[in-house]
Design a protein around this motif. Structure first.
Motif, PDB file in Angstrom:
ATOM      1  N   SER A 299      60.012  62.745  41.600  1.00 26.00           N
ATOM      2  CA  SER A 299      59.705  63.417  40.856  1.00 26.00           C
ATOM      3  C   SER A 299      57.780  63.208  41.778  1.00 26.00           C
ATOM      4  O   SER A 299      57.041  64.218  42.021  1.00 26.00           O
ATOM      5  CB  SER A 299      58.921  63.221  39.400  1.00 26.00           C
ATOM      6  N   ILE A 300      57.137  62.251  41.078  1.00 25.02           N
ATOM      7  CA  ILE A 300      56.058  61.335  42.031  1.00 25.02           C
ATOM      8  C   ILE A 300      55.637  61.550  43.635  1.00 25.02           C
ATOM      9  O   ILE A 300      55.332  62.606  44.351  1.00 25.02           O
ATOM     10  CB  ILE A 300      56.102  59.668  42.223  1.00 25.02           C
ATOM     11  N   ASN A 301      57.458  61.445  43.872  1.00 28.69           N
ATOM     12  CA  ASN A 301      57.113  61.318  46.136  1.00 28.69           C
ATOM     13  C   ASN A 301      57.587  63.161  46.455  1.00 28.69           C
ATOM     14  O   ASN A 301      56.742  63.474  47.619  1.00 28.69           O
ATOM     15  CB  ASN A 301      58.096  60.794  46.489  1.00 28.69           C
ATOM     16  N   ASN A 302      57.768  64.146  45.429  1.00 27.00           N
ATOM     17  CA  ASN A 302      58.000  65.450  45.330  1.00 27.00           C
ATOM     18  C   ASN A 302      56.301  65.932  45.155  1.00 27.00           C
ATOM     19  O   ASN A 302      56.193  67.078  46.102  1.00 27.00           O
ATOM     20  CB  ASN A 302      58.948  66.002  44.562  1.00 27.00           C
ATOM     21  N   GLN A 303      55.641  65.362  44.763  1.00 28.38           N
ATOM     22  CA  GLN A 303      54.411  65.932  44.233  1.00 28.38           C
ATOM     23  C   GLN A 303      52.771  65.414  45.877  1.00 28.38           C
ATOM     24  O   GLN A 303      52.847  65.978  46.036  1.00 28.38           O
ATOM     25  CB  GLN A 303      53.179  65.339  43.491  1.00 28.38           C
ATOM     26  N   TYR A 304      53.447  64.033  46.339  1.00 26.61           N
ATOM     27  CA  TYR A 304      52.267  63.448  46.560  1.00 26.61           C
ATOM     28  C   TYR A 304      52.829  62.989  47.714  1.00 26.61           C
ATOM     29  O   TYR A 304      52.199  62.585  48.793  1.00 26.61           O
ATOM     30  CB  TYR A 304      51.683  62.442  45.986  1.00 26.61           C
ATOM     31  N   HIS A 305      54.193  63.354  48.257  1.00 23.68           N
ATOM     32  CA  HIS A 305      54.767  62.541  49.562  1.00 23.68           C
ATOM     33  C   HIS A 305      54.032  60.969  50.653  1.00 23.68           C
ATOM     34  O   HIS A 305      53.483  60.805  51.654  1.00 23.68           O
ATOM     35  CB  HIS A 305      54.311  63.641  50.623  1.00 23.68           C
ATOM     36  N   THR A 306      54.291  60.204  49.170  1.00 24.65           N
ATOM     37  CA  THR A 306      53.504  59.053  49.274  1.00 24.65           C
ATOM     38  C   THR A 306      54.523  57.629  50.841  1.00 24.65           C
ATOM     39  O   THR A 306      54.484  57.062  50.988  1.00 24.65           O
ATOM     40  CB  THR A 306      53.614  58.316  48.562  1.00 24.65           C
ATOM     41  N   GLY A 307      55.893  58.120  50.464  1.00 23.93           N
ATOM     42  CA  GLY A 307      57.125  57.667  51.171  1.00 23.93           C
ATOM     43  C   GLY A 307      57.927  57.764  51.696  1.00 23.93           C
ATOM     44  O   GLY A 307      58.436  59.607  51.211  1.00 23.93           O
ATOM     45  N   ILE A 308      59.102  57.112  51.164  1.00 24.75           N
ATOM     46  CA  ILE A 308      60.795  57.940  51.518  1.00 24.75           C
ATOM     47  C   ILE A 308      61.244  57.904  50.527  1.00 24.75           C
ATOM     48  O   ILE A 308      61.937  56.552  50.176  1.00 24.75           O
ATOM     49  CB  ILE A 308      61.043  57.058  52.808  1.00 24.75           C
ATOM     50  N   ILE A 309      61.961  58.834  49.910  1.00 23.77           N
ATOM     51  CA  ILE A 309      63.391  58.986  49.128  1.00 23.77           C
ATOM     52  C   ILE A 309      64.475  58.835  50.020  1.00 23.77           C
ATOM     53  O   ILE A 309      65.102  59.243  51.435  1.00 23.77           O
ATOM     54  CB  ILE A 309      63.656  60.088  48.766  1.00 23.77           C
ATOM     55  N   THR A 310      65.470  57.560  49.909  1.00 21.35           N
ATOM     56  CA  THR A 310      66.545  57.421  50.271  1.00 21.35           C
ATOM     57  C   THR A 310      67.557  56.868  49.688  1.00 21.35           C
ATOM     58  O   THR A 310      67.300  56.027  49.036  1.00 21.35           O
ATOM     59  CB  THR A 310      66.269  56.350  52.002  1.00 21.35           C
ATOM     60  N   HIS A 311      68.880  56.719  49.852  1.00 19.88           N
ATOM     61  CA  HIS A 311      69.794  56.154  49.244  1.00 19.88           C
ATOM     62  C   HIS A 311      69.962  54.608  50.044  1.00 19.88           C
ATOM     63  O   HIS A 311      69.480  54.641  51.127  1.00 19.88           O
ATOM     64  CB  HIS A 311      71.028  56.997  49.589  1.00 19.88           C
ATOM     65  N   LEU A 312      70.415  53.876  48.984  1.00 20.71           N
ATOM     66  CA  LEU A 312      71.748  52.168  49.410  1.00 20.71           C
ATOM     67  C   LEU A 312      72.470  51.826  50.384  1.00 20.71           C
ATOM     68  O   LEU A 312      73.851  52.082  49.523  1.00 20.71           O
ATOM     69  CB  LEU A 312      70.879  51.811  47.939  1.00 20.71           C
ATOM     70  N   SER A 313      71.656  52.283  51.606  1.00 20.19           N
ATOM     71  CA  SER A 313      73.100  52.008  52.064  1.00 20.19           C
ATOM     72  C   SER A 313      72.724  51.915  53.257  1.00 20.19           C
ATOM     73  O   SER A 313      71.368  51.841  53.957  1.00 20.19           O
ATOM     74  CB  SER A 313      74.842  52.686  52.182  1.00 20.19           C
ATOM     75  N   VAL A 314      73.523  50.245  54.046  1.00 19.09           N
ATOM     76  CA  VAL A 314      72.453  50.109  56.056  1.00 19.09           C
ATOM     77  C   VAL A 314      72.066  51.498  56.721  1.00 19.09           C
ATOM     78  O   VAL A 314      71.440  51.270  57.051  1.00 19.09           O
ATOM     79  CB  VAL A 314      73.651  49.280  56.646  1.00 19.09           C
ATOM     80  N   ALA A 315      73.130  52.347  56.627  1.00 19.42           N
ATOM     81  CA  ALA A 315      73.515  53.687  57.386  1.00 19.42           C
ATOM     82  C   ALA A 315      72.077  54.061  57.174  1.00 19.42           C
ATOM     83  O   ALA A 315      71.192  54.821  58.104  1.00 19.42           O
ATOM     84  CB  ALA A 315      74.239  54.493  57.450  1.00 19.42           C
TER      85      ALA A 315
END
Length: 362
Positions: A299-315
């Protein structure tokens, strides 16, 4: 002045959220006391504007500790002057409610997490059921409740039909951060407890493929395990354990990071609906962070784009970090967005809401 007693089970010195809450209410005209416990390893209490008290205990962990601490806390609350008694999470709520009911005091519940679904309880059904009974028995008796995210507030309302206000755990807004330019020494920073479910094993594994270092600031149940993993993986030159750092040391270190790490395993509602303080610490330091696709972070990143949303895997970790390294425009835009977001998510804004709900309640 109205007197508020806040109760926790830590030794007070590193509880930044409670320091902010107690300080704000003290400066708003309340007489504030923060009560915790003394450990064998505890350093002297750091002086604050508000009052602080530690209770001595024989036991330091487990069932006997919680029983002893609540008995000692109940005895203290039974005679201490107060108008409000506030339980921080479930581990002090029994003593608070029993003493508060006997003395006809107003009861407050501050939920820092969804206590009955923390990772430490997810595979211990007997212990989890005890804490769930405590929650169902005592939370409905509270007069005022608040928590750290909208998702948790909704969760508690749906379960107990009680309104939970939202007071986010965000840093105090300070002067503009001087972000250091990335160079050959750029590093990823993890700050926080080294406990189960923090995704640190996968982050360490990812370092084999990444051209930067990892600084880990904190200690916890996995301290020895993670150090051994780093040694066995031949990563001692790339992964540096900094141990426990003071808030002041973290404030100096964090702006120097290239990225901040905030990935969790989905080990229950407490993590899934979390909104961690480190997420905002990275924003305030103008450091883009890696976070899960969990509701609050999305929710916050969709509004402000302050970081990276990613899944928890090495790849996924490697791909996300490599993109930030490779694409300077992408990275610099996230840094600029942090500068804007810190003006929205800061303690100066949250404390106004906190003081207002206490003033309205009294």
């Amino acid at each position: 002045m109205k007197r508020i007693i806040f109760t926790v089970t830590n030794d007070l010195n590193n509880d930044r959220r409670m320091h902010k809450i107690c300080g704000s209410l003290f400066h708003a005209g309340y007489n504030v006391v923060l009560v915790g416990r003394k450990l064998d390893s505890s350093k002297p209490i750091e002086a604050k504007d508000f009052s602080q008290k530690r209770l001595n205990c024989i036991f330091e962990k487990g069932k006997l500790f919680y029983l002893e601490y609540n008995l000692r806390l109940f005895w203290y609350l039974l005679f201490a002057k107060s108008d409000f008694i506030c339980a921080i999470d479930l581990d002090t709520i029994v003593a608070c409610v029993l003493a508060g009911k006997i003395r006809h005091k107003k009861l407050v519940y501050d939920a820092h997490e969804y206590f009955t679904e923390v990772p430490e309880l997810m595979h211990r059904p007997a212990v989890q059921n005890i804490w769930k009974w405590v929650e169902k028995t005592f939370v409905p008796q509270m007069d005022l409740c608040y928590t750290v995210s909208g998702s948790l507030a909704d969760l508690y309302y749906n379960e107990y039909h009680k309104k939970f206000f939202v007071i986010r755990n965000v840093p105090v807004l300070r002067d503009a951060i001087k972000k250091t330019e990335p160079d050959q020494d750029k590093f990823i920073l993890y700050q926080g407890a080294l406990n189960k479910g923090r995704g640190l094993e996968l982050l360490i594994e990812s370092m084999k493929q990444l051209p930067l270092k990892l600084y880990i600031a904190g200690e916890g149940d996995l301290s020895d395990t993670l150090r051994k993993l780093v040694s066995d993986s031949g990563l001692k030159d790339k992964v540096i354990f900094l141990g426990m750092l003071s808030p002041q040391q973290l404030e100096e270190l964090t702006p120097k990071a290239f990225l901040g790490y905030n990935l969790l395993e989905n080990l229950g509602a407490s993590y899934y609906y979390s909104l961690s303080n480190k997420f905002f610490d990275y924003i305030h330091a103008c450091v883009p962070g890696l976070s899960n696709p969990f509701p609050e972070y999305v929710s916050i990143n969709n509004q402000y784009h302050t970081g990276i949303i990613t899944h928890l895997s090495v790849a996924d970790i490697v791909l996300s970090i490599e993109k930030a390294i490779r694409d300077e425009t992408y990275y610099n835009n996230m840094v600029k967005n942090c500068v804007k977001a810190r003006e929205i998510f800061n303690w100066q804004a949250e404390e106004k809401k906190l003081i207002e709900i206490y003033n309205d309640f009294r």
